[in-house]
Scaffold this motif. Structure first.
Motif, PDB file in Angstrom:
ATOM      1  N   SER A 123     -22.792  43.836 -25.162  1.00 54.70           N
ATOM      2  CA  SER A 123     -24.336  44.771 -26.461  1.00 54.70           C
ATOM      3  C   SER A 123     -23.748  45.733 -26.397  1.00 54.70           C
ATOM      4  N   ASP A 158     -29.757  38.836 -25.950  1.00 50.79           N
ATOM      5  CA  ASP A 158     -28.761  39.602 -24.874  1.00 50.79           C
ATOM      6  C   ASP A 158     -28.694  39.240 -23.509  1.00 50.79           C
ATOM      7  N   SER A 197     -23.910  47.818 -17.609  1.00 51.49           N
ATOM      8  CA  SER A 197     -24.988  47.022 -17.609  1.00 51.49           C
ATOM      9  C   SER A 197     -24.943  45.269 -18.163  1.00 51.49           C
ATOM     10  N   ASN A 198     -25.398  44.976 -17.933  1.00 53.18           N
ATOM     11  CA  ASN A 198     -25.624  43.586 -18.989  1.00 53.18           C
ATOM     12  C   ASN A 198     -26.393  44.014 -19.437  1.00 53.18           C
TER      13      ASN A 198
END
Ligand SMILES: Nc1ncnc2c1ncn2[C@@H]1O[C@H](COP(=O)(O)OP(=O)(O)O)[C@@H](O)[C@H]1O
Ligand SMILES: [Mg+2]
Length: 274
Positions: free
Chosen positions: A48, A172, A273-274
C-alpha cells in the motif's frame, strides 16, 4: 507496447523510534498498456505504501514515478491534480470509503464535478451510465451506502474510480474485505471492464488466487523489496525464489496446506493496515 506506469528505484522510509524504517526498499517496475500487473506479498510488506507513492499521495523518499510520460515528482500541485484524474484508485474497504451521508449518485458525481464540466441532465446521465457499467441499476443513485451490500459499495467505488475515464486503475486489495462469493463477482467485473476498455491495472493483493486470476505479470514483495517478478504463469508454475514457494505452499488448495477454511494467506507479522 508502451509503459503506462514506471516506478524507478522507489524508496520510502518512515521515522521509527528515532531510527528509520524502510517500508519500500528500492522497488522498480514497469506496467505495459492494457495489461494487469499483480503485486503480491503478505500484510506489512509495503504494497500500500508503494501504491500511495505511485499516486503521489505521499512523496517517495527517493526514486521516480513516470506516468504516461510525466515525471510525477516534478509536477506542480495543480498539474498533479490533473494527472491524478487519469489514475483511478480502488481501496479495500468499500463501505468506509464512501461518505455515509451522501447518496450513491452524489458520491459518483463528486469526481465528475471536480474533473469535468458536466452539469444538469448530462451529469445525471453520466452517473447512470457509470452505475450501469458496474452492474448497478440507476435506481441505486438515490440510496445511501448503508442500504447497499459490501459488494454493491465496492461497485460504487469502481464507478467513482472510472468516472474520469482513467487509463490506469490502482486496485489495492479490492476484494479483501468481501465475502468469498462476492469476491469472484467483483473480480469478474474488474476483468470485464479491463478487457472492454483496454484498461491497465496495478492489482495489489495478499491473496495469490486474486492476483493469479487477473494478472499478466506478477511481482512478489517481501519486507519492502521485490524478490521475484515475471510472467504470471511462470511465477505460479516455476517460482524461483524461496519466499514465492513459501507463499504458494501456504495458499489454500496447495497440496501441502491443510484445509483451514480460510481463503486467504495467514499474515504472521501484521503491523500495517491493508
Ligand atoms: N504512515 C506510516 N507511518 C509509519 N509506518 C508506516 C506508515 N505506513 C505504513 N507504515 C509501515 O510500513 C510497512 C508497510 O505497510 P503497508 O505498505 O501498509 O503494507 P501492506 O500494504 O503490504 O500490508 C508496515 O510495517 C507499516 O506499519
Ligand atoms: Mg495494504
Amino acid at each position: 507496447m508502451t509503459n503506462v506506469l514506471s516506478l524507478e528505484k522507489i524508496v520510502k522510509t518512515f521515522p521509527h523510534h528515532k531510527r528509520v524504517f524502510t517500508a519500500v526498499d528500492d522497488v522498480s517496475l514497469r506496467i505495459k498498456e492494457g495489461t494487469v500487473y499483480g503485486l503480491v506479498g503478505e500484510s506489512g510488506s509495503g504494497k500500500s505504501t508503494l501504491a500511495r507513492c505511485a499516486m503521489q499521495l505521499m512523496r517517495p523518499t527517493s526514486g521516480r514515478t513516470i506516468f504516461e510520460g510525466d515525471d510525477l515528482g516534478k509536477l506542480t500541485p495543480r498539474a498533479l491534480r490533473n494527472v491524478r484524474s487519469r489514475m483511478g484508485m480502488v481501496l479495500q474497504n468499500p463501505v468506509a470509503s464512501l461518505n455515509p451521508r451522501m447518496t450513491i449518485g452524489a458520491s459518483v458525481a463528486e469526481p465528475l464535478r471536480a474533473h469535468t464540466t458536466l452539469k444538469g441532465q448530462a451529469l445525471q446521465s453520466k452517473i447512470e451510465d457509470l452505475l450501469d457499467e458496474v452492474g448497478l441499476g440507476a435506481g441505486h443513485a438515490h440510496r445511501l451506502p448503508h442500504q447497499l451490500s459490501g459488494g454493491q459499495c465496492q461497485r460504487v467505488g469502481i464507478a467513482r474510480a472510472l468516472a474520469t475515464s482513467p487509463r490506469l486503475l490502482i486496485l489495492d486489495e479490492p476484494t479483501s474485505a468481501l465475502d468469498v462469493s462476492v469476491q469472484a463477482q467483483i473480480l469478474n467485473l474488474l476483468q470485464d471492464l479491463q478487457q472492454q476498455k483496454g484498461l491497465t491495472y496495478l492489482l495489489i493483493s495478499h491473496d495469490l488466487d486474486v492476483v493469479r486470476y487477473l494478472s499478466d505479470e506478477v511481482a512478489v514483495m517481501k519486507s519492502g523489496k521485490i524478490v521475484e517478478s515475471g510472467a504470471a504463469e511462470r511465477i505460479f508454475t516455476d517460482p524461483q525464489h524461496d519466499y514465492t514457494r513459501t507463499l504458494l505452499e501456504a495458499a489454500p488448495g496447495h497440496k501441502a496446506s491443510p484445509a483451514v477454511g480460510s481463503h486467504t494467506l495467514s499474515a504472521p507479522n501484521t503491523q500495517g493496515s491493508n
